[in-house]
Design a protein around this motif. Structure first.
Motif, PDB file in Angstrom:
ATOM      1  N   GLU A 265      -3.930  -1.018   8.084  1.00  0.00           N
ATOM      2  CA  GLU A 265      -4.970  -2.037   8.165  1.00  0.00           C
ATOM      3  C   GLU A 265      -4.486  -3.345   7.541  1.00  0.00           C
TER       4      GLU A 265
ATOM      5  N   GLU B  38      -6.101   0.467   4.119  1.00  0.00           N
ATOM      6  CA  GLU B  38      -4.944   1.343   4.296  1.00  0.00           C
ATOM      7  C   GLU B  38      -3.741   0.494   4.719  1.00  0.00           C
TER       8      GLU B  38
ATOM      9  N   GLY C 218       0.792  -1.230   0.000  1.00  0.00           N
ATOM     10  CA  GLY C 218       0.000   0.000   0.000  1.00  0.00           C
ATOM     11  C   GLY C 218       0.820   1.273   0.000  1.00  0.00           C
TER      12      GLY C 218
END
Length: 253
Positions: free
Chosen positions: A74, A71, A49
């Protein structure tokens, strides 16, 4: 565990991944090899990410959830770990402080109780011993003044403490001498070789695979997986080179 389907991604508006498809089941270690500029590090950053790496098509599911919808923090809490080719230095922050905060943040996100200082130190000492890293090293600032091998071993200690479900390791063998390579390889096996875990190991060279035996080897070129096979494929790449192995007559052999 990880399912990548027709993944397209760009960096600074330049297409890098061009329809990459890959499946890594639980309990397996898969290696990705490929020439420079093939998109190996881009794949790792997309999975982690990293900002600036834009997904323009395709999908990635991790344990049945849409990984691309999460995200970075996460993704980490869900059990994804990214090992960097060049681990960064964080002046002013000790490894112990950094790792305890990271672990407890993930435990909190999963609804678990944070570890006390004493319990964390016991865990850190055990994982440091596994990677033959002196506990004093973990009291130093993150990667500041560390050699290449020390940075990689410290990162493996981090992986051991966070105990992820899936690890993406981008050229973990970079900067390692023969002894450190063996230690790191054994550490990967001990931490991640499990029926409920999996590893995507990105490497240029076959040498790490002497210690971390992959279930499958994939060749990434031009932003796509172009060939796959067992551990013997890595040996062929090492001895014959990418051009020879990826020639049409070789691919059809």
């Amino acid at each position: 565990m990880l399912e990548i389907t027709n993944l397209h991604a760009t960096v600074a508006d330049k297409p890098i991944l061009k329809g990459l498809t890959l499946t890594v089941p639980a309990g397996e270690i898969h290696a990705i090899m490929g020439p420079n500029g093939a998109g190996k590090s881009t794949l790792s950053y997309v999975l982690g990410g990293r900002p600036g790496y834009e997904v323009t098509g395709g999908s990635v599911t991790f344990n049945g959830i849409d990984l691309l919808d999460l995200e970075p923090h996460e993704r980490a809490a869900a059990g994804l770990f990214l090992g960097f080719q060049y681990p960064v230095e964080i002046p002013g922050v000790s490894n112990v402080q950094f790792l305890r905060e990271a672990l407890n943040a993930q435990r909190t996100a999963r609804g678990e109780e944070p570890l006390s200082g004493g319990d964390f130190l016991k865990l850190a000492k055990a994982k440091a011993a596994l990677l033959k890293l002196d506990m004093d090293m973990l009291k130093r600032q993150v990667n500041v003044g560390f050699s290449g091998g020390e940075k990689k071993r410290a990162e493996m200690v981090q992986m051991g403490i966070l105990d992820p479900k899936f690890a993406v390791l981008d050229e973990t063998d970079s900067g390692l001498d023969i002894d450190a390579l063996k230690v790191v390889g054994e550490g990967i096996n001990t931490i991640m070789r499990s029926p409920d875990k999996a590893v995507l190991l990105i490497t240029h060279y076959q040498r790490l695979l002497d210690y971390v035996k992959p279930d499958k080897v994939h060749v990434l070129a031009g932003g796509r997986i172009v060939q796959g096979g067992g551990p013997e494929l890595a040996l062929r790449l090492e001895s014959e080179g990418y051009d020879a192995v990826m020639a049409p007559e070789s691919a059809n052999a």
